[in-house]
Scaffold this active site. Sequence first.
Site, PDB file in Angstrom:
ATOM      1  N   ASP A  23       0.873  -1.176   0.000  1.00 53.00           N
ATOM      2  CA  ASP A  23       0.000   0.000   0.000  1.00 53.00           C
ATOM      3  C   ASP A  23       0.912   1.228   0.000  1.00 53.00           C
ATOM      4  OD1 ASP A  23      -3.266   0.234   1.013  1.00 53.00           O
ATOM      5  OD2 ASP A  23      -2.073   2.061   0.920  1.00 53.00           O
TER       6      ASP A  23
ATOM      7  N   ASP B 263       4.024   1.960  -4.194  1.00 55.89           N
ATOM      8  CA  ASP B 263       3.094   2.746  -4.995  1.00 55.89           C
ATOM      9  C   ASP B 263       2.922   2.001  -6.320  1.00 55.89           C
ATOM     10  OD1 ASP B 263       1.990   4.583  -6.826  1.00 55.89           O
ATOM     11  OD2 ASP B 263       2.845   6.287  -5.764  1.00 55.89           O
ATOM     12  N   VAL B 264       1.678   1.689  -6.688  1.00 55.70           N
ATOM     13  CA  VAL B 264       1.444   0.870  -7.883  1.00 55.70           C
ATOM     14  C   VAL B 264       1.897   1.565  -9.173  1.00 55.70           C
ATOM     15  CG1 VAL B 264      -0.451  -0.503  -6.931  1.00 55.70           C
ATOM     16  CG2 VAL B 264      -0.965   1.669  -8.087  1.00 55.70           C
TER      17      VAL B 264
ATOM     18  N   ASN C 113      -5.989  -4.399  -6.269  1.00 57.72           N
ATOM     19  CA  ASN C 113      -7.061  -3.771  -5.488  1.00 57.72           C
ATOM     20  C   ASN C 113      -6.863  -2.268  -5.298  1.00 57.72           C
ATOM     21  OD1 ASN C 113      -9.183  -3.741  -3.188  1.00 57.72           O
ATOM     22  ND2 ASN C 113      -7.307  -3.074  -2.162  1.00 57.72           N
TER      23      ASN C 113
ATOM     24  N   TYR D  57     -12.672   8.278 -13.113  1.00 55.47           N
ATOM     25  CA  TYR D  57     -12.805   7.021 -12.358  1.00 55.47           C
ATOM     26  C   TYR D  57     -13.512   5.967 -13.211  1.00 55.47           C
ATOM     27  CZ  TYR D  57     -13.970   3.752  -8.600  1.00 55.47           C
ATOM     28  OH  TYR D  57     -14.093   2.616  -7.832  1.00 55.47           O
TER      29      TYR D  57
ATOM     30  N   LYS E 221     -11.901   2.385 -14.725  1.00 55.29           N
ATOM     31  CA  LYS E 221     -12.424   1.063 -14.378  1.00 55.29           C
ATOM     32  C   LYS E 221     -12.904   0.311 -15.627  1.00 55.29           C
ATOM     33  CE  LYS E 221     -11.640   1.184  -9.934  1.00 55.29           C
ATOM     34  NZ  LYS E 221     -10.659   0.258  -9.331  1.00 55.29           N
TER      35      LYS E 221
ATOM     36  N   THR F 244     -17.277   1.393   2.358  1.00 52.66           N
ATOM     37  CA  THR F 244     -15.855   1.418   2.745  1.00 52.66           C
ATOM     38  C   THR F 244     -15.423   2.872   2.937  1.00 52.66           C
ATOM     39  OG1 THR F 244     -14.911   1.708   0.535  1.00 52.66           O
ATOM     40  CG2 THR F 244     -15.443  -0.560   1.189  1.00 52.66           C
TER      41      THR F 244
END
Length: 250
Positions: free
Chosen positions: A38, A64-65, A91, A157, A161, A192
């Site tokens: 993460d 960091d992705v 994720n 966003y 996706k 969440t």
Amino acid sequence: MDLGLRDRVVVITGGGGDIGVNCAEIFAADGARVAVSDVRLEAAMRAADRARAVGGRAYADRADVTDIQDVERFLSGVEAALGPIDILVNNAGIFHSCSIDDMSVADWNRVMEINLTGVFIFSQAVLRRMKQRRRGSIVSIASLAGQVGGIHAGANYAASKAGVISLTKSLAKNAGPSGIRVNCVNPGVIDTAMTQPWPADVRANMERQTPLGRLGRPDEVARVIVFLASDAASFIHGAHVDINGGILMD
Ligand SMILES: NC(=O)c1ccc[n+]([C@@H]2O[C@H](COP(=O)([O-])OP(=O)(O)OC[C@H]3O[C@@H](n4cnc5c(N)ncnc54)[C@H](O)[C@@H]3O)[C@@H](O)[C@H]2O)c1
């Protein structure tokens, strides 16, 4: 049902978040070894603690992705600590709510980079490793927004996706012949840290539109991810699985 996850090595990106922590716990409870990355190191470490608490071996580090060097360093650490990687859960993600009229190019790029480019970077790095062993499974988290366009979500966003759904199909075509399965899930609105700041009327409206009459829980997403990642889903490949309480049926 035995999911056959004992001693499988699972990498969860953004694993310090709510859906990620639930994945870590459920994989660990099924006997898997869980590695959590993460950008928030403390959150990753807390998720690893939760995995250990249910009996699993676990590893955590900051990655960091969007940073290829971070990702390579993290994956080397996982292999040294837990062994070769069997499962990747893409994720990590950020949410952005903004009208197209007001969205800057910087806003657009930031969301695309984390939510879509990050999935490409992590998947490519892990696939190189999985292909050597001719086994593995990848599950990415896309979204209802990627199917229907942004409602409360911004266009950035939703497009990121939709890109994850498409990237899943390309990865599946590339990796399937090497014995590696690739799928994604499309959660609806899940309760969440990502959606808790939404205005109360937006959340209430989503509940009203959902035939099951409520928002989803993170464990309800995590259980489907764990199933798709496992050998129990051995002929599911290139699929996107909806987890949305019936708000979209197609
Ligand atoms: N909550 C929902 O309603 C919902 C719906 C559809 C899809 N999703 C997706 O599910 C995934 C998990 O979301 P969540 O609801 O658990 O939210 P969350 O905010 O609790 O978790 C997201 C995690 O990603 C991490 N992250 C952010 N940027 C990162 C980066 N550059 N590198 C590494 N990690 C990074 C965050 O620190 C956080 O821990 C996301 O991809 C999200 O887009 C969520």
